[in-house]
Design a protein around this motif. Structure first.
Motif, PDB file in Angstrom:
ATOM      1  N   GLN A 170      84.463 -23.822 100.765  1.00 53.46           N
ATOM      2  CA  GLN A 170      83.799 -25.048 100.762  1.00 53.46           C
ATOM      3  C   GLN A 170      83.958 -25.501  99.391  1.00 53.46           C
ATOM      4  O   GLN A 170      84.486 -24.813  98.114  1.00 53.46           O
ATOM      5  N   ASP A 171      82.989 -26.256  98.778  1.00 50.23           N
ATOM      6  CA  ASP A 171      83.360 -27.758  97.394  1.00 50.23           C
ATOM      7  C   ASP A 171      82.500 -27.317  96.782  1.00 50.23           C
ATOM      8  O   ASP A 171      81.046 -26.619  97.086  1.00 50.23           O
ATOM      9  N   ARG A 215      81.063 -27.910  93.730  1.00 49.56           N
ATOM     10  CA  ARG A 215      80.672 -29.130  93.381  1.00 49.56           C
ATOM     11  C   ARG A 215      79.254 -29.462  94.953  1.00 49.56           C
ATOM     12  O   ARG A 215      78.588 -30.257  94.095  1.00 49.56           O
ATOM     13  N   ASP A 216      78.655 -29.069  96.060  1.00 47.24           N
ATOM     14  CA  ASP A 216      78.267 -29.164  96.663  1.00 47.24           C
ATOM     15  C   ASP A 216      77.110 -28.648  96.674  1.00 47.24           C
ATOM     16  O   ASP A 216      77.486 -26.857  97.230  1.00 47.24           O
ATOM     17  N   ARG A 217      76.016 -28.772  95.877  1.00 42.57           N
ATOM     18  CA  ARG A 217      75.216 -27.772  95.714  1.00 42.57           C
ATOM     19  C   ARG A 217      73.628 -27.226  96.748  1.00 42.57           C
ATOM     20  O   ARG A 217      73.735 -26.176  97.084  1.00 42.57           O
ATOM     21  N   SER A 218      74.194 -27.702  98.335  1.00 40.74           N
ATOM     22  CA  SER A 218      73.412 -27.733  99.228  1.00 40.74           C
ATOM     23  C   SER A 218      74.586 -26.683 100.245  1.00 40.74           C
ATOM     24  O   SER A 218      74.235 -25.700 100.857  1.00 40.74           O
ATOM     25  N   SER A 219      75.220 -27.026 100.163  1.00 43.74           N
ATOM     26  CA  SER A 219      76.372 -26.278 100.744  1.00 43.74           C
ATOM     27  C   SER A 219      76.516 -24.447  99.914  1.00 43.74           C
ATOM     28  O   SER A 219      76.930 -23.514 100.532  1.00 43.74           O
ATOM     29  N   TYR A 269      75.151 -23.699  89.372  1.00 43.39           N
ATOM     30  CA  TYR A 269      74.200 -23.395  90.714  1.00 43.39           C
ATOM     31  C   TYR A 269      75.017 -21.943  91.144  1.00 43.39           C
ATOM     32  O   TYR A 269      73.564 -21.137  91.957  1.00 43.39           O
ATOM     33  N   ASP A 272      81.454 -32.300  86.897  1.00 42.50           N
ATOM     34  CA  ASP A 272      81.327 -31.611  88.478  1.00 42.50           C
ATOM     35  C   ASP A 272      81.253 -29.597  88.888  1.00 42.50           C
ATOM     36  O   ASP A 272      80.620 -28.941  89.720  1.00 42.50           O
ATOM     37  N   ARG A 307      88.187 -24.599  98.404  1.00 43.65           N
ATOM     38  CA  ARG A 307      88.894 -25.697  99.922  1.00 43.65           C
ATOM     39  C   ARG A 307      89.531 -25.525 100.109  1.00 43.65           C
ATOM     40  O   ARG A 307      89.371 -26.028 101.568  1.00 43.65           O
TER      41      ARG A 307
END
Ligand code: NDP
Ligand code: 8X3
Length: 255
Positions: free
Chosen positions: A57-58, A60-64, A116, A108, A34
């Motif tokens: 990116q994080d 935990r952010d599935r779409s990212s 992911y 998460d 991050r």
């Protein structure tokens, strides 16, 4: 041809050391994290020897995560080794006194983030009949300790998931390994104690803990063994760490 490794959480600790050791050995590097400044400065250093792709990116952010994996530059798309390293422990309070948000953050990050990346990258490995997933578990996934509650439970998940991957991937020439370090001095304890550097320092006082480089060297060794060898799991402690007897609560019995 240069091989490619994707390392989650490459801005500090084990991940950063892994990025260095794989780069020194000529691998193409994909690093995530991050903290943009750290990613950029690591990439600048490593690009002197090898191509580097950064993903800020994080996990935990599935779409990212999905977007960044599907938009990998062609040169980096054929991932040979995925190191699911991004993770953290928050707090050391007993279960009934913890912050539920912190439990959720650990689940998460340590579990979902790993899932992911693994789910999105595995089909590429299956397609090319080659690959290696290296997950960073912990001794905390093998042995309970006071205050380990959800952190240890996430690492137990990581361990069982790693082994179940082996069961599913039999015949696809894909390796899976769970690395289980004990006490190692990184930024781990600073994060666990919410930035309290004094409290974090005390964890390592009077010890010779593992270093990030120790673990990175082991990971590199595991990743570069002859392809017919799979290390299922490897538990590593510093010599100064061991087990204790079971704790037993005793009450005074009046005669
Ligand atoms: P550090 O705190 O030094 O490094 C953690 C890394 O994870 C950082 O690069 C951080 O990057 C990244 N990270 C954390 N949360 C997220 C997130 N939500 N999204 C993306 N990246 C994230 O700790 P370690 O190097 O020690 O920890 C690495 C792994 O090793 C963890 O899974 C930890 O549980 C495990 N481990 C650590 C041990 C130890 O004693 N140090 C022992 C056993 C296992 P950024 O903040 O920039 O996002
Ligand atoms: C980190 C090691 O013992 O602090 O996973 O849980 S420990």
């Amino acid at each position: 041809m240069k091989k490619t490794v994707l390392i989650t959480g490459g801005t500090s600790g084990f991940g950063e050391s892994c990025a260095r050791i794989f780069a020194q050995n000529g691998w193409k590097i994909i690093v995530t994290g991050r903290r943009l400044e750290r990613l950029e400065s690591l990439a600048k250093e490593l690009r002197q020897t090898t191509p580097v792709h950064t993903i800020c990116q994080d996990v935990r952010d599935r779409s990212s995560v999905a977007e960044s994996v599907s938009n990998l530059p062609n040169d980096f798309a054929g991932i040979d080794v995925l190191i699911n390293n991004a993770g953290l422990a928050l707090g050391l309070e007993p279960a009934h006194q913890t912050d539920l948000d912190e439990w959720e953050t650990m689940v998460d990050t340590n579990i979902n983030g790993m899932l992911y990346f693994t789910r999105l990258i595995l089909p590429r490995m299956v397609e090319k009949n080659n690959g290696h997933i290296i997950n960073i578990g912990s001794v905390a996934g093998n042995w309970p300790y006071p205050g380990g509650n959800v952190y240890g439970a996430t690492k137990a998940f990581v361990k069982q998931f790693s082994h179940n991957l082996r069961a599913d991937l039999l015949g696809h020439n894909i390796r899976a390994t769970n690395i289980e370090p004990g006490i190692a001095e990184t930024e781990f304890s600073i994060i666990r104690f919410k930035g309290d550097k004094e409290q974090a320092k005390k964890v390592y006082e009077g010890t010779q803990p593992l270093t990030a480089d120790d673990i990175a060297e082991i990971i590199y060794w595991v990743a570069t063994l002859p392809p017919h060898i799979n290390i299922n799991s490897m538990e590593i402690m510093p010599t100064c760490q061991s087990w204790s007897p079971f704790a037993i609560h005793r009450v005074q019995i009046d005669e």
